[in-house]
Design a protein around this motif. Structure first.
Motif, mmCIF file in Angstrom:
data_model
loop_
_atom_site.group_PDB
_atom_site.id
_atom_site.type_symbol
_atom_site.label_atom_id
_atom_site.label_comp_id
_atom_site.label_asym_id
_atom_site.label_seq_id
_atom_site.Cartn_x
_atom_site.Cartn_y
_atom_site.Cartn_z
ATOM 1 N N MET A 89 4.472 119.510 87.154
ATOM 2 C CA MET A 89 3.497 118.645 87.809
ATOM 3 C C MET A 89 4.149 117.911 88.975
ATOM 4 S SD MET A 89 0.981 115.873 86.143
ATOM 5 C CE MET A 89 0.078 114.710 87.166
ATOM 6 N N HIS A 107 4.047 119.792 81.995
ATOM 7 C CA HIS A 107 4.455 118.515 82.599
ATOM 8 C C HIS A 107 5.539 118.693 83.657
ATOM 9 C CE1 HIS A 107 6.528 114.677 82.927
ATOM 10 N NE2 HIS A 107 7.571 115.209 82.365
ATOM 11 N N HIS A 123 -0.122 109.848 83.348
ATOM 12 C CA HIS A 123 0.833 110.590 84.163
ATOM 13 C C HIS A 123 1.760 109.608 84.854
ATOM 14 C CE1 HIS A 123 -1.307 114.405 83.743
ATOM 15 N NE2 HIS A 123 -2.433 113.750 83.941
ATOM 16 N N CYS A 126 5.676 113.823 88.345
ATOM 17 C CA CYS A 126 5.153 113.171 87.154
ATOM 18 C C CYS A 126 6.333 112.899 86.225
ATOM 19 C CB CYS A 126 4.139 114.074 86.465
ATOM 20 S SG CYS A 126 3.478 113.345 84.947
ATOM 21 N N GLU A 147 5.912 111.073 83.286
ATOM 22 C CA GLU A 147 5.429 110.730 81.943
ATOM 23 C C GLU A 147 5.055 112.050 81.276
ATOM 24 O OE1 GLU A 147 4.950 107.727 80.451
ATOM 25 O OE2 GLU A 147 5.605 106.525 82.174
ATOM 26 N N TYR A 148 5.573 112.293 80.086
ATOM 27 C CA TYR A 148 5.262 113.566 79.439
ATOM 28 C C TYR A 148 3.754 113.662 79.201
ATOM 29 C CZ TYR A 148 5.033 117.553 76.489
ATOM 30 O OH TYR A 148 4.696 118.787 76.006
ATOM 31 N N CYS A 149 3.140 114.702 79.767
ATOM 32 C CA CYS A 149 1.678 114.782 79.714
ATOM 33 C C CYS A 149 1.166 116.112 79.169
ATOM 34 C CB CYS A 149 1.106 114.523 81.103
ATOM 35 S SG CYS A 149 1.790 115.576 82.384
HETATM 36 CU CU1 CUA Z 1 1.658 114.600 84.291
HETATM 37 CU CU2 CUA Z 1 3.726 114.736 83.150
#
Ligand code: CUA
Length: 156
Positions: free
Chosen positions: A149, A146, A103, A138, A140-142
């Motif tokens: 987040m 996402h 993340h 966040c 970062e692609y999670c």
């Molecule tokens: Cu956690 Cu994007």
């Protein structure tokens, strides 16, 4: 094959530069110990985040006058604790890890921007001088949610 004199000089110059740069790189890396900042100095078992201190008790606590420590866990798709609140002028020391995937931890408008890797303990400190609501995002692609987040830190 005929190579023009100037071209030979230029090739020689390029070759010489290559060795000069390799030399600098070698001396700084092996003789001076210059290394990229990649020490994994603090790792925990990512499958046991909720049982490992300090992440067994995520939250924010005052450690000194206008100084706080925030222990946070990133997960798909949020952060614990959900809401943080500190008085204006406080310095917050964030200690963050992830319990599942990679993340991000970014507070737009500040220098706070970390990649949160499962099991790796990431730390950053920031002084919140101006009151307001600060988003923690966040970046970062999670996964599917996402973009939702986030959490907030409220500075009063
Ligand atoms: Cu956690 Cu994007």
């Amino acid at each position: 094959m005929h190579i023009h004199r100037l071209e030979k000089i230029w090739l020689g110059f390029g070759l010489a530069m290559l060795f000069v740069f390799l030399g600098i790189l070698g001396v700084s890396a092996f003789a001076m110990g210059v290394q990229p900042p990649s020490e994994h100095h603090h790792m925990i078992d990512p499958t046991k985040v909720s049982e490992t201190a300090p992440f067994d008790q995520p939250g924010i606590k005052q450690v000194a006058d206008k100084e706080y420590e925030a222990v946070m866990v990133a997960f798909a798709f949020g952060y614990t604790p959900e809401k943080l609140e500190v008085p204006a002028g406080s310095t917050v020391h964030f200690t963050v890890t992830s319990q599942d995937v990679i993340h991000g931890f970014e507070i737009p408008g500040t220098n706070v921007n970390m990649m949160i890797i499962p099991g790796e303990v990431s730390q950053v400190s920031h002084q919140f001088t101006k009151p307001g609501e600060y988003l923690i995002l966040c970046n970062e692609y999670c996964g599917g949610a996402h973009e939702y987040m986030m959490t907030k830190i409220i500075v009063k």
